[in-house]
Design an enzyme around this catalytic site. Structure first.
Site, PDB file in Angstrom:
ATOM      1  CG  ASP A 324      -0.040  -0.170   2.584  1.00  0.00           C
ATOM      2  OD1 ASP A 324       0.862  -0.856   2.354  1.00  0.00           O
ATOM      3  OD2 ASP A 324      -0.348   0.782   3.585  1.00  0.00           O
ATOM      4  CD  GLU A 325      -1.225   4.908   2.788  1.00  0.00           C
ATOM      5  OE1 GLU A 325      -1.888   5.726   3.006  1.00  0.00           O
ATOM      6  OE2 GLU A 325      -0.414   4.197   3.755  1.00  0.00           O
ATOM      7  CB  VAL A 326       4.326   2.732  -3.267  1.00  0.00           C
ATOM      8  CG1 VAL A 326       5.763   3.027  -4.026  1.00  0.00           C
ATOM      9  CG2 VAL A 326       4.288   1.367  -2.830  1.00  0.00           C
TER      10      VAL A 326
END
Lengths: 680, 680
Positions: A324-326
Site C-alpha cells: 500500500d501507499e507507495v
C-alpha cells in the site's frame, strides 16, 4: 414463530415476547432456540469427548481450557476429571472426524451443534474446529441461574438450547499493527484469546512498517537491530504465538509491508532503498519515505532469502506483502530507476510496482504461499492465487472479484478511527458495490478483517481500542446477514464486554487504572463519572496533532472507551421523547441533565492544578453549558423562556462542540436535537 | 525538628505541620527528610549504574524492571537506554561492593541511601541487595506532580528526598500455604513481586500438608501423583520461581511438614504411616490423622533421599520441617510404636518427636541446611543451629532465645483470621515476653513471618487476603520500632494499596470481578456500596462451617476485603463526635447514616432472587436497622425520644450483630457506641 424471531433479533424482542432473557451470545448463531429450562453447573461438572476427533490435541486443549474458564466464570472449584465417563458427563463432546491436515485453511469446517437439555449438554461437530467454536458458545451461555428456575443450588447454569451454527464467511480477521507501538507477547496472546472467544479466525500480524521492524531475522539481524527500538519478537516467541493461536483455531497471517512503508528496513540494509543511504530509524509521525528499490536484482535475492526464513516461522498458506501507499516520487526522482522503467517498458510507478509484485508472487509461490496485498497490488498479469485486502471499500473488492481475485474487506472496520460499534456493524462485505456480483464472484469474497493501527494506541490501551467493538464486527463476519438489529447488538455487546473480562482482557480494568493514575491521590469516582460523557475525537484528527516514540498516551482521552454508552442511551431517550413528548419523559431527561451538572461540578477539584487534567477544565464547562441548554429546551415547552434562549443555546452548543484535548462531549448531538426541536 | 517528627510519624502530622504531603512510603525508612522540590520524570528518564556491584545480574535486572515499572506508573514510553551516561542519567545508582556470595542469607546487607535533588537522584548501596530495596523506595515516591511545583510538564515527579535506610530485622517473611488450595506459579510470582515491593525478603513456601502435596518428586513420584489433585509444581517451575525470587532479593524457604500434617504423603507411600494403610487423599475440613512413623529406619531412609532431592531445588540455607500439631494418639495407639518408645526410653509422644527431630536435624546438617520448625520442635538436645518459628506467641520465642535458639514470630500475623491491619501492626517480635531478653538473646530474634493458610482462600482471592494488610506487617519488620502511629499507617496503607496495582496485584480488581459475577447482568455499583459496610467473620468461625476441595468460594464474603475502610472511618468519626459533640459533626454522621439506609434499599433488588446473594438479605435489613438506631441516638440529644428508644436500639444492635452468611456488619460497633453514649 417466536423462536424464529428470537433467532434473528435476539434480546429486546424476545424479552418483550415473554422470553425471560435471551442469552447474550455474540456472534449470534445461524440458528438458535431456547426452550424453557436450565442445566445447572456444579463443582463436579465434567466433559467427555468421543468420536474420531476426540483425541485431537486441539480438542483436548480446548476441553482443559473450558474447565479453567468455567472455574473463573463461576468461582467454583471446577477441575478436569481424570476420567470423564460419557454417560455421566455434564457436557458430552462428539467429534465425528479427525482434524483437517494442518495448517488451518480458510474454509476449514467450523460447524457445530449444541443441545442443552435436562440431563446434560451435547456438543457435536464434524471437525475439531467446530468443537472450539461450540465450546465458546457454551461458555457464553453460563450465567447466574435466573430466579424463576427453582431447584438449582450452585447459583450458575446454562439455559436449555438448540443451536445449529456455522460461519457466513471463512475469513474473519483482525489486522494488528505492532510497528508503531510494540505489543508484547502477552498482549498478542490476550488478543488471540479474545478473537477465539468471538469466533474470529485470523490474526493478520502487521509486523513491519516505517516506524519499526518487529521480527527477529537470523539471516538479516540488522533488520530488527537497526530497524527497531529493541522491541521485537524472537523466533522462539513467534513459534510460541503461532502454536498458541493454532490451539485456539486462529490462523496467523504475517505481513511484511513492501515496497512502501519499509523505512525500518533501510537503517540496517541501506542498499535496499530507492534513495542512497544512510538511513536512520524515525519513530515519529508523518510519512517516512523509505521505499525499496525494485530495480536491483539484489533486492529480490534479499527478499527471496528473507521470505524463505519467514515462511519457516509462519505455516499459514497466505503471506501478506502489504503493497500500500507507495510514493511514486521515490522512484520517479531516481534517474537510475527511471532508466529501468524505460528499458522495461514500465509506463509509471504503478506499473513498476506491478512488476515488483509479480516477482514477489513468484518467490512466494516457490514457497507454496498465496500472496496477499492491499488494494493497490491489483494490477494486470498478477496470478489469480493472489488475494486482495481492501482498505478502500467494496468497490475495489468487487473489481478484484470480477477479475477472479479473492478478497476480504477492511474498509469500514478501522478500529483506530474511534467510531461507534454500530457504524462498523452496518458495514457488510457483500453490500454496496459487491452486492451485484455473480454467485461465483461472490464466493471470492472470503470475509473481512478489522484493522487496528497503533499510532495512538499502546500495549496499555490496546484492549480498550479493540474491545468490545471488535465483537460486533465478528458478528458481522459470522452471523447470517439478517442479524442487523442495532439495539439487540448493543444489548449483547454490553454483556459480551463484561464476559470478556473472564478471559483476562483489560479493556475495562486498564482504563480504570489509567483514570486512577490521572486522579493521583484523590478519589477516582468523579473522574470516572465525567469520563462517561466523553469520547475521543474521530478519524485522523488526533493523528495530525503528531505522535512518536516519545509521546505519552496517558491523558484523559487515553482513559476512555471509543464510545460513550451514557451518551448513546441519552440520545436514544431524546429520540423517544421527541417522537412522543410527555411530562414523565421530560422529567427523566431533566433529572439526567441535572445529574450531569453535578458531575461536572464534582470533577473540577480533580482537574484543577493537575498537570495532566487541567486541559480538560473547559470540557467540564462545556458539559455544564450543554446540560443547561438542554434543560432550557425542555423548559421552553412549558414555561415561557426568554426570547433569545434558543440563540443562546445554539451558540452554547457550537462552542461546546469544539474539540479540546482530543475529546468530544458526546452528549452534544442529543442536546442539539432537543434545542432544535424546541419551540422558539 | 519538624523533619524528625515527620520521619517517625509520617503523613498526618507532617500535613498538619505544613508539609504539603508526606510521601506514602511503606515501610517507612529508618531516616527520611523531604526538602521542598520535585524532580520531574520524563519520557527520556535514564538510569546509570556504577561501582563494583554495577554489573551484578540482580542490579541489571532490577534496573530493567524499574524502566518498565516507571512506564506503567506514568503511562510514559520510558524504555531502557542502551547507554546511560552517569552524568546525564536521571537516577545514578552506585553499588560499592559486589554481591554477597549466593545463596542469599539472613543478614545480607540491605542498606541504601537515596538522595533526590535538583538535577537528579542518587541511589547508593553497599551491596546489590540495597539497590533492590532502594529502587522500590524510588518507585513508591513517583507521583503526580503537585500543583505547587510549577515548571514540570510531564505530569509526574519524585519529591526531593534524603533517605538513609536499612531494616530492623534480617528475616521478614510470608509463610504461604499452597496445600489446602493450590496457588499456580503466576500467583506465586505476583506474590513475590508484592513481597519485594514492601521490602520483605522471605517466602516460606508451605509445600505439603494433609490436604495436598505440591512438589514434583522424581524419586518418589507417587507423592504428588497420589497426594494431590493433579495440581503441583514441577521441578522446572520450582527452579524458575527460586530464580525469580532471587532476582528480587527474596529467599525461598521450603517447608515439608512432618511428622504431622503429613496425610498427603501416605496414599502414595503407605508404609511411611504410623497406622497401617491403605490411605486415600482427603481434601476436606477437619484434622486428618496422617502422621509419619518415626520408629522405622525406612522412614529416615525415605526422608534422607527425599530431602536430598529437595535441597538441590532449594538453595536456601534454611529448610523447614514443620513439626506442628502432632496428634499423640496416632503414636500411642500403635503397640509397635509404644514398644519402640519403651525400648528407647522415650517417655511420651513429645519425646518421640524430639527423637525424630534430632534424626532430621542430622540429615539436614549433612546437606548443609539449618533446620527450621514450629514451636513444638523445641525439645532438649536439639542442635543450636535449629530455628524456631513461633505460632504460639512471644513466650515460646523468648524461651527459645534463652536456650540459644534463633527464632521468628508468626503469632499475631495470621492473615487468614481476617483481622484488621492495625491489630497485626501492633504486634512486635520484641514486645511482650521477648522484651526482657538480654541483648545477646534479643539478637537471636531474627524477625517475623506473616502466615497465610489457604483453607478459605483460593488463587482468585489470595491477593485480597494478603494485600494491603501484609504491607503493614512488612513495616513492622523493617521500620524502627518507634514507627507505630495507626492513622499514619492507614493513610499510607491506602496509597500503598493503590500503588500495588501497578505491580499487577489483583487484590482490588479480582474482588470487583467477583462482585460483578455475583451481580450477574445487573449493575454492580449498589452491591459494591453495600459490600463496603461488611467484613468477613473473624478467626476460625467460618472454618468450622466446613470446607473442602468442592467448596465454592464465590459468595459475598469472598468478594470483600478483610477490613472495611468505611466502617473504620465512621468509627473514628463517632469517636471524635463523642469526645466533643457538636451539631456539625452530628449532622455529618446523620447524613452518612441516611446514605447507608439508601445503600441497603438500593441493593435489595440485586439480592432478591439471586441464588448466591439471597442469603445476604437479612444483612441489608440489619444495615437499615443499625442506621436507624444510630439516627435515633443522634436525635435523642436534641429531640425527646420515646421512652423505650434505647432499649429498642440495643435490641436492634444485638440482632444486627448476629453472624449471617459468614459476614459482619462492620458499622455495628460504632453504632453501639453512639447508642450507649446517648441520653436515655
Amino acid at each position: 414463530m417466536v423462536k424464529l424471531i428470537c433467532r434473528v433479533l435476539g434480546l429486546s424482542v424476545c424479552a418483550a415476547l415473554g422470553y425471560a432473557e435471551t442469552p447474550p451470545l455474540m456472534p449470534w448463531p445461524a440458528s438458535a432456540q431456547f426452550p424453557a429450562g436450565e442445566l445447572e453447573i456444579t463443582a463436579g461438572f465434567s466433559i467427555s469427548a468421543a468420536g474420531a476427533g476426540a483425541a485431537d490435541p486441539r480438542v483436548k486443549a480446548a476441553v482443559a481450557r473450558t474447565y479453567a474458564r468455567l472455574a473463573r466464570q463461576t468461582g467454583m472449584p471446577i477441575q478436569p476429571r481424570l476420567v470423564a465417563t460419557p454417560n455421566v458427563a455434564a457436557l458430552r463432546v462428539i467429534v465425528e472426524l479427525a482434524d483437517h491436515r494442518p495448517p488451518q485453511q480458510p474454509g476449514d469446517n467450523e460447524r457445530y451443534a449444541l443441545d442443552i437439555a435436562e440431563g446434560g449438554a451435547r456438543l457435536s461437530a464434524d471437525r475439531p474446529l467446530g468443537v472450539l467454536r461450540g465450546l465458546e458458545t457454551f461458555l457464553q451461555l453460563v450465567h447466574q441461574t435466573p430466579a424463576s428456575s427453582a431447584g438449582t443450588m450452585s447459583g450458575f447454569s446454562v439455559p436449555f438450547a438448540e443451536i445449529r451454527d456455522e460461519p457466513r464467511f471463512p475469513w474473519r480477521g483482525l489486522s494488528l499493527d505492532v510497528s508503531r507501538h510494540f505489543i508484547p507477547v502477552d498482549g498478542i496472546k490476550r488478543t488471540i484469546d479474545g478473537l477465539a472467544a468471538v469466533k474470529l479466525n485470523v490474526l493478520h500480524w502487521h509486523l513491519s512498517d516505517d516506524q519499526g521492524f518487529r521480527v527477529e531475522s537470523k539471516l538479516y539481524p540488522r533488520l530488527q537491530q537497526y530497524g527497531s527500538d529493541g522491541l521485537f519478537y524472537t523466533q522462539t516467541e513467534i513459534r510460541d504465538v503461532v502454536a498458541y493461536a493454532r490451539d485456539r483455531g486462529i490462523r496467523i497471517v504475517p505481513e511484511f509491508d513492501v515496497p512502501g512503508h519499509a523505512s525500518s528496513w533501510l537503517p540496517g540494509y541501506p542498499s535496499l532503498g530507492s534513495r542512497p543511504g544512510p538511513f536512520q530509524l524515525v519513530r515519529t509521525t508523518g510519512d517516512p519515505a523509505g521505499v525499496l528499490d525494485p530495480t536491483k536484482e539484489s533486492t529480490y535475492r534479499f527478499l527471496t532469502a528473507f521470505f524463505g526464513e519467514m515462511v519457516r516461522l509462519f505455516p499459514d498458506p497466505y503471506f501478506h506483502i502489504g503493497g500500500d501507499e507507495v510514493n511514486p516520487r521515490e522512484w520517479n526522482n531516481e534517474p537510475r530507476i527511471r532508466a529501468f522503467m524505460h528499458s522495461h517498458r514500465l509506463a509509471d510507478a504503478k506499473q513498476l510496482q506491478a512488476y515488483f509484485n509479480r516477482r514477489l508472487e513468484k518467490i512466494l509461490a516457490q514457497y507454496g504461499k498465496h500472496m496477499v496485498g492491499w488494494d493497490e497490488i491489483l494490477q494486470p498479469d498478477l496470478s489469480k492465487t493472489v488475494m486482495i485486502q481492501s482498505w478502500r471499500g467494496q468497490k475495489s473488492l468487487a473489481e478484484a472479484a470480477r477479475e477472479g481475485y479473492k478478497g476480504v474487506l477492511s474498509a469500514g472496520y478501522y478500529l483506530d478511527l474511534m467510531q461507534p460499534a454500530s457504524q462498523h456493524y452496518a458495514v457488510d462485505p457483500l453490500k454496496g458495490d459487491t452486492a451485484n456480483l455473480t454467485p461465483e464472484e461472490t464466493k471470492l469474497i472470503l470475509g473481512g478483517e478489522a484493522a487496528m493501527w497503533e499510532e495512538l494506541a499502546t500495549a496499555e490501551t490496546l484492549d480498550a481500542k479493540l474491545w468490545p467493538r471488535l465483537a460486533a464486527i465478528a458478528e458481522r463476519f459470522w452471523s447470517p446477514d439478517s442479524v442487523t438489529d442495532r439495539a439487540s447488538m448493543y444489548g449483547r455487546l454490553a454483556a459480551t464486554s463484561r464476559w470478556l473480562e473472564w478471559l483476562g482482557l483489560t479493556h475495562r480494568s486498564n482504563l480504570d487504572l489509567i483514570r486512577r493514575r490521572l486522579a493521583g491521590s484523590l478519589p477516582v469516582a468523579p473522574l470516572a463519572a465525567f469520563a462517561e460523557l466523553l469520547e475521543p475525537v474521530k478519524g485522523y484528527e488526533r493523528h495530525r496533532a503528531g505522535w512518536g516514540a516519545s509521546t505519552a498516551f496517558n491523558r484523559l482521552v487515553d482513559a476512555i472507551p471509543p464510545e460513550s454508552d451514557a451518551a448513546r442511551e441519552f440520545n436514544d431517550a431524546v429520540d423517544r421523547y421527541l417522537a412522543a413528548p410527555n411530562p414523565a419523559a421530560a422529567d427523566s431527561l431533566r433529572k439526567q441533565l441535572a445529574a450531569w451538572i453535578q458531575t461536572a461540578a464534582a470533577v473540577r477539584p480533580l482537574l484543577e492544578g493537575n498537570s495532566l487534567l487541567s486541559e480538560d477544565l473547559p470540557i467540564a464547562d462545556a458539559v455544564t453549558a450543554l446540560a443547561r441548554a438542554g434543560t432550557d429546551a425542555l423548559a421552553s415547552r412549558s414555561v415561557s423562556a426568554p426570547p433569545d434562549w434558543k440563540a443562546h443555546a445554539q451558540s452554547t452548543i457550537k462552542d461546546a462542540s469544539a474539540h479540546r484535548a482530543s475529546l468530544l462531549v458526546a452528549i452534544a448531538p442529543a442536546i442539539q436535537k432537543l434545542v432544535e426541536a424546541a419551540p422558539n
